[in-house]
Design a protein around this motif. Structure first.
Motif, PDB file in Angstrom:
ATOM      1  N   ASN A  53     -31.334  54.823  91.404  1.00  0.00           N
ATOM      2  CA  ASN A  53     -30.630  53.980  90.437  1.00  0.00           C
ATOM      3  C   ASN A  53     -29.348  54.644  89.964  1.00  0.00           C
ATOM      4  OD1 ASN A  53     -32.576  51.999  90.598  1.00  0.00           O
ATOM      5  ND2 ASN A  53     -33.742  52.787  88.865  1.00  0.00           N
ATOM      6  N   GLU A  54     -29.419  55.949  89.752  1.00  0.00           N
ATOM      7  CA  GLU A  54     -28.226  56.683  89.316  1.00  0.00           C
ATOM      8  C   GLU A  54     -27.152  56.656  90.405  1.00  0.00           C
ATOM      9  OE1 GLU A  54     -27.004  61.209  87.962  1.00  0.00           O
ATOM     10  OE2 GLU A  54     -29.094  60.584  87.841  1.00  0.00           O
ATOM     11  N   LEU A  55     -27.537  56.869  91.650  1.00  0.00           N
ATOM     12  CA  LEU A  55     -26.577  56.815  92.752  1.00  0.00           C
ATOM     13  C   LEU A  55     -25.990  55.420  92.920  1.00  0.00           C
ATOM     14  CD1 LEU A  55     -28.303  59.057  95.431  1.00  0.00           C
ATOM     15  CD2 LEU A  55     -26.197  59.550  94.173  1.00  0.00           C
ATOM     16  N   HIS A  60     -20.987  52.112  92.219  1.00  0.00           N
ATOM     17  CA  HIS A  60     -20.375  50.842  91.806  1.00  0.00           C
ATOM     18  C   HIS A  60     -19.612  50.899  90.492  1.00  0.00           C
ATOM     19  CE1 HIS A  60     -23.560  49.378  94.614  1.00  0.00           C
ATOM     20  NE2 HIS A  60     -22.483  48.789  95.092  1.00  0.00           N
ATOM     21  N   HIS A  61     -19.470  52.089  89.903  1.00  0.00           N
ATOM     22  CA  HIS A  61     -18.768  52.208  88.624  1.00  0.00           C
ATOM     23  C   HIS A  61     -17.850  53.421  88.631  1.00  0.00           C
ATOM     24  CE1 HIS A  61     -22.165  49.632  87.610  1.00  0.00           C
ATOM     25  NE2 HIS A  61     -21.414  49.166  86.634  1.00  0.00           N
ATOM     26  N   PRO A  68     -16.962  48.695  86.148  1.00  0.00           N
ATOM     27  CA  PRO A  68     -17.218  48.339  87.544  1.00  0.00           C
ATOM     28  C   PRO A  68     -16.008  48.650  88.421  1.00  0.00           C
ATOM     29  CG  PRO A  68     -17.889  46.571  86.084  1.00  0.00           C
ATOM     30  CD  PRO A  68     -17.163  47.564  85.239  1.00  0.00           C
ATOM     31  N   ASN A  69     -16.258  49.058  89.659  1.00  0.00           N
ATOM     32  CA  ASN A  69     -15.168  49.381  90.570  1.00  0.00           C
ATOM     33  C   ASN A  69     -15.005  48.278  91.619  1.00  0.00           C
ATOM     34  OD1 ASN A  69     -17.215  49.800  92.396  1.00  0.00           O
ATOM     35  ND2 ASN A  69     -17.050  52.018  92.407  1.00  0.00           N
ATOM     36  N   ARG A  70     -14.118  48.519  92.578  1.00  0.00           N
ATOM     37  CA  ARG A  70     -13.829  47.509  93.601  1.00  0.00           C
ATOM     38  C   ARG A  70     -15.030  47.205  94.477  1.00  0.00           C
ATOM     39  NH1 ARG A  70      -7.893  49.409  95.758  1.00  0.00           N
ATOM     40  NH2 ARG A  70      -6.904  49.393  93.698  1.00  0.00           N
ATOM     41  N   ILE A  71     -15.834  48.186  94.724  1.00  0.00           N
ATOM     42  CA  ILE A  71     -17.015  47.972  95.568  1.00  0.00           C
ATOM     43  C   ILE A  71     -17.958  46.959  94.911  1.00  0.00           C
ATOM     44  CG2 ILE A  71     -19.048  49.076  96.587  1.00  0.00           C
ATOM     45  CD1 ILE A  71     -17.372  51.646  96.781  1.00  0.00           C
ATOM     46  N   ASP A  75     -18.836  43.171  96.144  1.00  0.00           N
ATOM     47  CA  ASP A  75     -20.235  42.820  96.337  1.00  0.00           C
ATOM     48  C   ASP A  75     -20.599  41.540  95.599  1.00  0.00           C
ATOM     49  OD1 ASP A  75     -22.936  43.373  97.283  1.00  0.00           O
ATOM     50  OD2 ASP A  75     -23.390  43.848  95.178  1.00  0.00           O
ATOM     51  N   ARG A  76     -20.024  41.356  94.456  1.00  0.00           N
ATOM     52  CA  ARG A  76     -20.357  40.180  93.636  1.00  0.00           C
ATOM     53  C   ARG A  76     -19.557  38.984  94.078  1.00  0.00           C
ATOM     54  NH1 ARG A  76     -24.258  42.991  92.749  1.00  0.00           N
ATOM     55  NH2 ARG A  76     -24.647  43.977  90.776  1.00  0.00           N
TER      56      ARG A  76
END
Length: 76
Positions: A53-55, A60-61, A68-71, A75-76
């Motif tokens: 969960n941490e990874l 993603h942040h 939140p980042n581009r990845i 994804d969304r």
């Protein structure tokens, strides 16, 4: 039969049901060790899930802002 059922439960991921064999012979010793092994496996699985969960969050942040980042956006 109790040992076999306990082994099947652990194979299926149920670490929460300890064996209730309270004897002082070899079967009781085996059951005690089996219960300790199941408890250790439960801790290992919980720790692995926490790390996953941490990874996932770090992937993603942004590390500095926690936004939140581009990845994640892609994804969304």
């Amino acid at each position: 039969a109790h040992l076999l059922a306990g082994t099947r439960r652990v194979m299926e991921g149920d670490f929460s049901t300890p064996l209730a064999i309270h004897t002082s012979d070899e079967i009781g010793l085996l059951a005690d060790n089996f219960n300790r092994m199941a408890a250790t496996l439960a801790q290992d699985v919980a720790e692995r899930n926490r790390y996953e969960n941490e990874l996932e969050f770090l992937a993603h942040h942004d590390a500095l802002t926690q936004l939140p980042n581009r990845i994640l956006l892609a994804d969304r």
